[in-house]
Design a protein around this motif. Structure first.
Motif, PDB file in Angstrom:
ATOM      1  N   LEU A 314      68.806   5.129  48.090  1.00  0.00           N
ATOM      2  CA  LEU A 314      69.621   5.919  49.009  1.00  0.00           C
ATOM      3  C   LEU A 314      70.196   7.124  48.269  1.00  0.00           C
ATOM      4  O   LEU A 314      71.381   7.414  48.326  1.00  0.00           O
ATOM      5  N   GLN A 315      69.324   7.805  47.562  1.00  0.00           N
ATOM      6  CA  GLN A 315      69.691   8.955  46.730  1.00  0.00           C
ATOM      7  C   GLN A 315      69.756  10.214  47.590  1.00  0.00           C
ATOM      8  O   GLN A 315      68.792  10.586  48.251  1.00  0.00           O
ATOM      9  N   TYR A 316      70.905  10.882  47.555  1.00  0.00           N
ATOM     10  CA  TYR A 316      71.060  12.131  48.311  1.00  0.00           C
ATOM     11  C   TYR A 316      70.431  13.264  47.520  1.00  0.00           C
ATOM     12  O   TYR A 316      70.848  13.559  46.399  1.00  0.00           O
ATOM     13  N   HIS A 323      69.261  20.548  56.868  1.00  0.00           N
ATOM     14  CA  HIS A 323      68.863  19.152  57.030  1.00  0.00           C
ATOM     15  C   HIS A 323      69.212  18.381  55.760  1.00  0.00           C
ATOM     16  O   HIS A 323      68.717  18.717  54.677  1.00  0.00           O
ATOM     17  N   LYS A 324      70.018  17.358  55.871  1.00  0.00           N
ATOM     18  CA  LYS A 324      70.316  16.509  54.723  1.00  0.00           C
ATOM     19  C   LYS A 324      69.138  15.559  54.491  1.00  0.00           C
ATOM     20  O   LYS A 324      68.610  14.979  55.444  1.00  0.00           O
ATOM     21  N   VAL A 325      68.768  15.376  53.210  1.00  0.00           N
ATOM     22  CA  VAL A 325      67.581  14.583  52.887  1.00  0.00           C
ATOM     23  C   VAL A 325      67.961  13.478  51.889  1.00  0.00           C
ATOM     24  O   VAL A 325      68.595  13.751  50.863  1.00  0.00           O
ATOM     25  N   TYR A 326      67.546  12.237  52.206  1.00  0.00           N
ATOM     26  CA  TYR A 326      67.841  11.082  51.361  1.00  0.00           C
ATOM     27  C   TYR A 326      66.544  10.399  50.941  1.00  0.00           C
ATOM     28  O   TYR A 326      65.625  10.235  51.750  1.00  0.00           O
ATOM     29  N   ASN A 327      66.513   9.973  49.678  1.00  0.00           N
ATOM     30  CA  ASN A 327      65.363   9.263  49.122  1.00  0.00           C
ATOM     31  C   ASN A 327      65.751   7.810  48.861  1.00  0.00           C
ATOM     32  O   ASN A 327      66.505   7.515  47.939  1.00  0.00           O
ATOM     33  N   LEU A 420      65.601  10.594  56.316  1.00  0.00           N
ATOM     34  CA  LEU A 420      65.735   9.448  55.429  1.00  0.00           C
ATOM     35  C   LEU A 420      64.375   8.836  55.130  1.00  0.00           C
ATOM     36  O   LEU A 420      63.698   8.346  56.045  1.00  0.00           O
ATOM     37  N   LEU A 421      63.966   8.873  53.865  1.00  0.00           N
ATOM     38  CA  LEU A 421      62.811   8.086  53.431  1.00  0.00           C
ATOM     39  C   LEU A 421      63.321   6.699  53.063  1.00  0.00           C
ATOM     40  O   LEU A 421      64.037   6.526  52.083  1.00  0.00           O
TER      41      LEU A 421
END
Length: 451
Positions: A314-316, A323-327, A420-421
């Motif tokens: 859940l890395q920002y 667009h906010k992107v999370y890994n 969110l990936l």
């Protein structure tokens, strides 16, 4: 490092290399043991074995010869990933040769106290938070163990002024004999690694070994959100410090949007940098350890409000065009993705998911993805996830992999949406590891961000 003589002139077999095997072989050699390393990888393709041989350590590579155990070894140090039904391990136990893992060696030589963290989910995040808080408080905390820093390497360099913050897997804990942390943490207990342990009971028993040698002078931090963990509180000699987001407890807890330790207000839940109830649990476990270690609230708050997350968990990553992107590539099962989804507003969220098909369905994910703005699916399980999304009326699109999925979703999202990936699947259909999958996603993000 403690100058122990336990292994002087004793024949010790190190079974399996990787980071922990290399560290164990070198430490044992330094302690005066007569070390033999046995690794399945052929010598000419095994740089680690070649290096150890150059250092004067005997190596046998390419196979595991059972007759090797006729050499009267006093000890086997086993790579944690090698199962106990491996013929070499079975034969060693038949010959009454003790079989340990490298964390036991670390404990034997460490001059520094150990904080041990185990559990099914949240180990790495909690371990990292604890070390960061203690260091922010001016203490010297060193990460070690399953988090990527071999425990015996770190322990051999640590001083009494340091604290080892050690992530521990069930595999590692099965190979301890005297291991005794100052503080132990069990983040939670769910179903995992049944192929290795054979049953959920055996898996949980391995985790429970973390407290095996604790006394009332030691602390065991337990997740009281889980009834099974609460029940375990009566089965240890350690002093229990619970944490909970459901009730006030004599430890760390969340109440009315605020985090407390033993009724002392620490901070507001909304100020946590990490999203999701599972990360509130991780924060509470870290708070409990920090307060037991005498850390000031300022150090706790500074870390918990700024921590960006562990890589692939859940890395920002940042923003691309609003667009906010999370890994969250580490989400290799449905439960992990459910936990990740709990921290987001589905109406503004696009989920990227898919991966190795292990034969399971995804119906239990239905309630968690209901109302999503959209999904991009990939990998072997793409058809199953697409079918579920269509049943729920969620816009869904197929893509080739995580890189193309990010490009495709950016073309479809509106300003203010979140991406969110969180695959809910293992990576092995397309990638060697979840790290490789996540690294490709990060690389694609960075490329697109700079265009």
């Amino acid at each position: 490092m403690k100058k122990i003589t336990t292994f002087e002139n004793k024949k010790v077999l190190v079974l399996g290399l990787a980071k922990s095997g290399i560290a164990a072989a070198r430490l044992l050699d330094k302690l005066g043991a007569i070390v033999t390393v046995n690794d399945s990888k052929a010598f000419d393709e095994n740089p680690a074995a070649q290096t150890l041989l150059e250092e004067g350590i005997k190596v046998i590579c390419g196979h595991h010869p059972l007759e090797l155990l006729d050499e009267d070894f006093a000890l086997m140090v086993k790579n944690p990933g090698i199962r106990y039904d491996n013929p070499m391990v079975v034969r060693a136990l038949e010959l009454k040769i003790p079989v340990i893992t490298e964390v036991e060696l670390a404990y034997l030589v460490s001059e520094a106290p150990i904080i041990g963290i185990t559990g099914t989910n949240g180990k790495t995040t909690t371990t990292t938070l604890i070390a960061a808080i203690l260091n922010a408080d001016g203490q010297s905390a060193k990460l070690s163990g399953n988090i990527g820093f071999p425990a015996s390497d770190v322990a051999s360099e640590a001083t009494p002024d340091d604290t080892l913050v050690m992530e521990l897997s069930s595999f590692q804990l099965m190979g301890i004999e005297t291991f005794k942390p100052k503080i132990a943490v069990i983040t939670n207990l769910f179903s995992a690694h049944l192929d290795y342990h054979g049953s959920q009971e055996a898996y949980e028993a391995a985790k429970w070994r973390i407290q095996e040698h604790l006394t009332k002078e030691n602390f065991l931090i337990l997740n009281f959100n889980q009834e099974k963990c609460k029940a375990l509180a009566n089965q240890t000699k350690a002093t229990i410090v619970p944490f909970s987001t459901h009730e006030k407890v004599d430890g760390a807890y969340e109440y009315d949007g605020k985090l407390y330790f033993k009724d002392e207000f620490i901070m507001n839940s909304a100020d946590l940098s990490l999203l999701g109830e599972h990360n509130v649990e991780n924060a509470l476990a870290a708070i409990a350890v920090a307060k037991l270690q005498g850390a000031k609230n300022e150090a706790i708050i500074s870390v918990l409000t700024a921590f960006a997350g562990v890589k692939h968990r859940l890395q920002y990553l940042g923003e691309i065009n609003g667009h906010k992107v999370y890994n969250d590539s580490k989400a290799t099962n449905i439960l992990a993705t459910q936990k990740a989804l709990s921290g987001f507003d589905n109406t503004k969220l696009w989920l990227l998911a898919g991966g190795l098909d292990r034969g399971n369905g995804f119906d239990e994910l239905a309630d968690d993805i209901a109302g999503l703005k959209g999904m991009i699916v990939f990998g072997q399980t793409a058809p199953k996830l697409q079918n579920l999304a269509e049943k729920l009326g969620i816009p869904v699109f197929k893509s080739e992999n995580v890189a193309t999925a990010l490009k495709e979703v950016l073309a479809r999202t509106g300003n203010g949406d979140t991406i969110l990936l969180s695959p809910a699947n293992a990576s092995w259909d397309q990638y060697k590891t979840f790290e490789e999958r996540g690294d490709l996603f990060i690389q694609t993000f960075e490329t697109l961000k700079n265009q």
